[in-house]
Design a protein around this motif. Structure first.
Motif, mmCIF file in Angstrom:
data_model
loop_
_atom_site.group_PDB
_atom_site.id
_atom_site.type_symbol
_atom_site.label_atom_id
_atom_site.label_comp_id
_atom_site.label_asym_id
_atom_site.label_seq_id
_atom_site.Cartn_x
_atom_site.Cartn_y
_atom_site.Cartn_z
ATOM 1 N N ASP A 5 0.098 -1.256 -0.228
ATOM 2 C CA ASP A 5 0.154 -0.029 -0.035
ATOM 3 C C ASP A 5 0.847 1.333 0.269
ATOM 4 O O ASP A 5 0.308 2.288 -0.906
ATOM 5 C CB ASP A 5 -0.966 -0.218 1.459
ATOM 6 C CG ASP A 5 -2.174 -1.096 1.452
ATOM 7 O OD1 ASP A 5 -2.408 -1.870 2.093
ATOM 8 O OD2 ASP A 5 -2.490 -1.280 -0.105
ATOM 9 N N ASN A 77 -5.569 0.688 13.552
ATOM 10 C CA ASN A 77 -5.110 1.755 12.322
ATOM 11 C C ASN A 77 -3.914 2.429 12.374
ATOM 12 O O ASN A 77 -3.873 3.324 11.151
ATOM 13 C CB ASN A 77 -6.513 2.119 12.649
ATOM 14 C CG ASN A 77 -7.758 1.583 12.220
ATOM 15 O OD1 ASN A 77 -7.287 0.478 12.105
ATOM 16 N ND2 ASN A 77 -8.355 1.974 13.278
ATOM 17 N N HIS A 80 -0.811 1.457 10.629
ATOM 18 C CA HIS A 80 -1.604 1.173 9.515
ATOM 19 C C HIS A 80 -0.519 -0.275 9.164
ATOM 20 O O HIS A 80 -0.611 -0.544 7.573
ATOM 21 C CB HIS A 80 -0.933 2.109 8.168
ATOM 22 C CG HIS A 80 -0.490 3.235 8.040
ATOM 23 N ND1 HIS A 80 -2.029 4.293 7.910
ATOM 24 C CD2 HIS A 80 0.236 4.872 8.372
ATOM 25 C CE1 HIS A 80 -1.947 5.543 8.113
ATOM 26 N NE2 HIS A 80 -1.055 5.741 8.701
#
Length: 360
Positions: A5, A77, A80
């Motif tokens: 990502d 969260n 990441h």
């Protein structure tokens, strides 16, 4: 091993030993769930560090402290993370029951699964102002779990894949009874934004299994099994993700430039034979309902696909990303967690992969 990502970011796994501090979890005599899962998590981290040094490990707790459920998800969260693994031990009123089971987010299909979720979610009762923080959710009320009927999880497929790897390793490497991959409404999984699983590593209510869970040998076997499952999952992710993803910022900047991909037959390049389309995923539920406008707040067309015994509902099918953005905005008025997904021919693929391919 880099996360796909964000270029340069290592693959990050969050290890979440359940309970802790004033919350002992399940207890059998002097054996406490919070102690077992912490030792299990530390051993799992050691295996990963030794054999996969490029993987970044984040703990929600690495000592005997109480961490609220919402903070556990926030840690994942904010890191990441690419994967979230929550570790627990089970307990029930029938001492003869043994075995391991791994849960992913969803609506329970049995009262047994509901009871497991109730037990793990009840930890929020130790938090201050839990009713406000969890929007009136009552972990002991069956009615509260209706919220999971239309739960939306972009990472369900990856979560199921990881859970299946874990159960396979528990069965074949650690010789544990396989109770399967299951779904239930766990608050900690609902609040994470990455593939997530919750492991019940055995039953403390069974004297023999309690001793196994409390032994160094048992913990080593279980941690090794989870490590091997993680390694298999990571390999599968790398195999599927043999393309280089752009950053989210770059992807967003390109959306205004994306037009319909070239139709098959109008170009001889390999890209011309790939039909990329976009849809809005509305919900994943355990029962099939007719995809009529009256069942989906007037949205049409809606189509349904069955996968792993679950039914996915999609709104619209567009070759233009700009057009699907319009549909997504419309769907979000009725389905707050709706998101855009993509298909190549008839196979669902990651959105970022579709954006890259449609721009070739």
């Amino acid at each position: 091993m880099q996360s796909k990502d964000v270029p340069g970011k290592p693959f990050t796994v969050v290890i979440d030993p359940g309970h802790g501090g004033q919350d002992p979890g399940a207890v059998y005599r002097n054996i406490r769930e919070k102690d077992i899962v912490l030792k299990l998590g530390l051993k799992l981290a050691d295996y990963i560090r030794e054999n996969m040094p490029d993987v970044q490990i984040v703990f929600t707790r690495d000592k005997d402290v109480f961490i609220p459920l919402h903070q556990r998800a926030a840690i994942a969260n904010n890191s990441h993370a690419d994967l979230f693994i929550s570790l627990h031990a089970n307990y029930c009123g029938t001492p003869s029951i043994t075995g391991t089971e791994t849960f992913v987010l969803g609506l329970h299909r049995s009262e047994e699964n509901l009871e497991v979720a109730k037990k793990e979610n009840s930890v929020i009762l130790l938090e201050e102002d839990y009713s406000t923080r969890y929007e009136g959710f009552d972990p002991n009320s069956s009615e509260s779990y209706i919220m999971f009927e239309m739960v939306q999880d972009e990472y369900l497929d990856q979560s199921i894949s990881m859970a299946a790897f874990i159960q396979d390793q528990f069965k074949n490497r650690a010789a544990r009874k396989d109770r399967g991959v299951k779904q239930a409404g766990f608050l900690v999984l609902r609040r994470t934004s990455m593939p997530s699983v919750l492991i019940e590593a055995g039953f403390l209510s069974n004297p023999g299994e309690a001793q196994y869970l409390n032994s160094d040998e048992g913990q080593s076997y279980l941690a090794s099994a989870i490590y091997r499952a993680f390694k298999d999952y990571k390999i599968s992710v790398d195999t599927r993700s043999d393309y280089k993803l752009v950053t989210q910022q770059t992807a967003q900047s390109r959306t205004e430039q994306i037009s319909a991909p070239v139709e098959k037959g109008t170009n001889t390049s390999p890209a011309a034979n790939r039909k990329i389309t976009f849809s809005v995923q509305l919900a994943v539920i355990s029962t099939r309902i007719e995809p009529t406008p009256s069942n989906f707040n007037g949205l049409t067309p809606v189509f349904v696909r069955e996968q792993n015994g679950m039914f996915k509902y999609f709104y619209g099918r567009e070759s233009s990303y700009e057009e699907i953005l319009k549909r997504k905005n419309e769907a979000a008025k009725h389905f707050r967690d709706a998101f855009i997904t993509a298909f190549e021919l008839d196979n669902q693929i990651p959105l970022k992969k579709a954006l890259r391919k449609s721009d070739q």
